[in-house]
Design a protein around this motif. Structure first.
Motif, short mmCIF file in Angstrom:
data_model
loop_
_atom_site.label_atom_id
_atom_site.label_comp_id
_atom_site.label_asym_id
_atom_site.label_seq_id
_atom_site.Cartn_x
_atom_site.Cartn_y
_atom_site.Cartn_z
N VAL A 106 -0.78 -17.88 12.53
CA VAL A 106 -0.64 -16.43 12.33
C VAL A 106 0.25 -16.15 11.11
N GLU A 107 1.20 -17.07 10.84
CA GLU A 107 2.05 -16.90 9.67
C GLU A 107 1.24 -16.98 8.38
N GLU A 108 0.23 -17.85 8.36
CA GLU A 108 -0.63 -17.94 7.18
C GLU A 108 -1.43 -16.66 6.99
N GLU A 109 -1.93 -16.12 8.09
CA GLU A 109 -2.68 -14.85 8.03
C GLU A 109 -1.79 -13.76 7.42
N LYS A 110 -0.55 -13.68 7.89
CA LYS A 110 0.39 -12.67 7.37
C LYS A 110 0.68 -12.92 5.90
N LEU A 126 0.41 -11.35 0.24
CA LEU A 126 0.33 -11.80 -1.15
C LEU A 126 -0.98 -11.42 -1.83
N PHE A 127 -2.08 -11.44 -1.06
CA PHE A 127 -3.40 -11.24 -1.67
C PHE A 127 -4.10 -9.98 -1.19
N GLY A 128 -3.56 -9.33 -0.16
CA GLY A 128 -4.16 -8.11 0.34
C GLY A 128 -5.40 -8.32 1.18
N MET A 129 -5.60 -9.55 1.70
CA MET A 129 -6.76 -9.87 2.52
C MET A 129 -6.47 -11.10 3.36
N GLY A 130 -7.31 -11.35 4.38
CA GLY A 130 -7.14 -12.52 5.23
C GLY A 130 -7.61 -13.78 4.54
#
Length: 462
Positions: free
Chosen positions: A244-248, A253-257
């Motif tokens: 979930v930390e990667e998703e956040k 940073l990129f504005g998307m999943g």
């Protein structure tokens, strides 16, 4: 006239056989014939009489014969940092270990690769994969060390030449001294492909292009790595949707999943596979299925790092290619793929599908033909079929640990780790009675312990 060289054959018979072909064909009492480096025939009962050039007959009574296991995700170097940061989630674990890993060198990586490969080979792996992405300055020829260790062990290898170019000062997790520049990473990756990749049928070494993860590489490196891989005709690999930390992180940073981000950089396709993919929405799974993007499922590591339960049943139902991975042994200290057959089944049954999530034969498919498909080698290995490479394993099931389980596949997947009586790679035997034939296991144990201690001293962890 030159003498015609006769093909040498090995006959294995009197065993249960799980071919893991498209129809899951099985024989309660069957045989298999190896001719040179290929499977010549497989079927019920004893092998045909009158075969020419038979140099060995194996009476495999009490055994199950399966394809060799295919590992789709690993980090060999972590063999010498096992048992550290045992109560951390992924990001904290990485922060704790990156400063240690940044001090590895060629002798360490060679010893660690020997240990990782030895453990997998003893447990039925015939095709291994290593994602190596830590290249400290002045560390030596790490890719060459990994390839050499695999060649000596006798296991097929996919070397995923990794890279990191986003250090702490750029918002990444690795310390700045542990990353490469964009240009250096691309140049070294291309050189590795040129030196080590073999595209031929039955190749012992293949190379993939493999920037580490969204939180350790720049968008430029991801996009240019994809272009490099396709120009060279090799596969692409990275970590994706692990926590979930990667998703956040990706949203901030990129504005998307992660999946949308990978799509924007050219990282979805039949030539791509990603490790973990734990946190996948329906739309993510649909994108993977539509593009043929593969997944390396690493159940033990996902549990060790509290990452979550990947939606493997949903991926399979959608048609996503899925294989099994050991992952690095700093997050799966056993380093054995055959235990992942069991853990994949058990952990997925804790999810939404419960007892219908996976059965024993689907678990075996994940570890064999599923992994071969993910690595792009399903035409060569992963099932026992005439014309395929003779990559196969004999599991002993007549001892105390398994003898009262009537179904041999259930015994292999649900029972204790079954002893490997024999393992063959391209018709060449690499394991006999649970011991490696071409590498001194005791010497490897001593060298890995010595290199682990040397690394700990350098990192101030002794």
């Amino acid at each position: 006239m030159a003498a015609v060289q006769r093909v040498q054959r090995v006959v294995i018979e009197n065993c249960a056989v799980a071919t893991v072909d498209a129809h899951d064909t099985e024989y309660a009492d069957g045989h298999l014939v190896i001719a040179g480096d290929r499977i010549e025939s497989v079927g019920a009962g004893r092998a045909p009489d009158g075969l020419a050039g038979v140099v060995r007959r194996v009476d495999a009574t009490g055994h199950l014969l399966t394809p060799g296991l295919v590992n789709t995700h690993h980090h060999f170097y972590q063999w010498i940092t096992r048992g550290m940061a045992t109560d951390h989630n992924l990001f904290d674990w990485l922060v704790a270990l990156y400063p240690v890993w940044a001090r590895i060198d060629e002798p360490m990586v060679y010893a660690a690769a020997q240990g990782s490969l030895a453990m997998m080979a003893r447990g039925g792996v015939t095709t291994a994969m290593d994602h190596h992405y830590v290249y400290p300055r002045g560390c030596g020829d790490l890719s060459g060390a990994i390839v050499r260790a695999a060649r000596e062990t006798g296991v097929r290898l996919t070397l995923a030449r990794g890279s990191m170019d986003r250090g702490e000062s750029d918002g990444g997790l690795p310390p700045d001294f542990a990353v490469e520049t964009l240009d250096a990473a691309l140049a070294a990756t291309e050189a590795t492909v040129d030196e080590h990749h073999d595209a031929s049928f039955g190749a012992m070494t293949q190379v993939a292009v493999a920037p580490c993860s969204p939180f350790s590489v720049t968008t430029e490196l991801l996009a240019q790595a994809a272009e490099l891989a396709r120009r060279k005709g090799v596969r692409l690999h990275t970590h994706g949707s692990e926590t979930v930390e990667e998703e956040k992180f990706c949203h901030e940073l990129f504005g998307m999943g992660p999946t949308d981000y990978f799509a924007s950089t050219g990282w979805l396709g039949e030539d791509v596979w990603m490790a973990h993919c734990v946190h996948m929405k329906d739309s993510d799974i649909a994108a993977f299925a539509r593009t043929g993007t593969g997944v390396a499922h690493c159940p033990s590591s996902n549990a060790r790092l509290a990452a979550g339960i990947a939606r493997v049943p949903d991926m399979l139902a959608a048609g996503v290619p899925v294989g099994l991975g050991v992952d690095g042994t700093a997050s799966n200290e056993s380093g054995e793929l055959h235990t992942e057959l069991r853990n994949a089944l058990l952990i997925n049954r804790l999810g939404a599908h419960r007892e219908a999530a996976l059965d024993t034969r689907r678990a075996l498919r994940l570890g064999t033909i599923g992994g071969a498909r993910v690595l792009g080698r399903a035409a060569e290995t992963g099932s026992l079929e005439p014309g395929k490479l003779a990559d196969l394993v004999l599991w002993r099931l007549d001892t105390l640990a398994h003898s009262s389980i009537a179904d041999p596949v259930a015994a292999l997947v649900l029972g204790a780790a079954a002893p490997v009586t024999a393992s063959f790679v391209g018709g060449r035997q690499i394991v006999e009675d649970g011991r490696l034939l071409h590498v001194d296991e005791d010497a490897v144990a001593r060298s890995t312990r010595a290199e682990a201690r040397r690394l700990a001293r350098l990192a101030g962890r002794d």
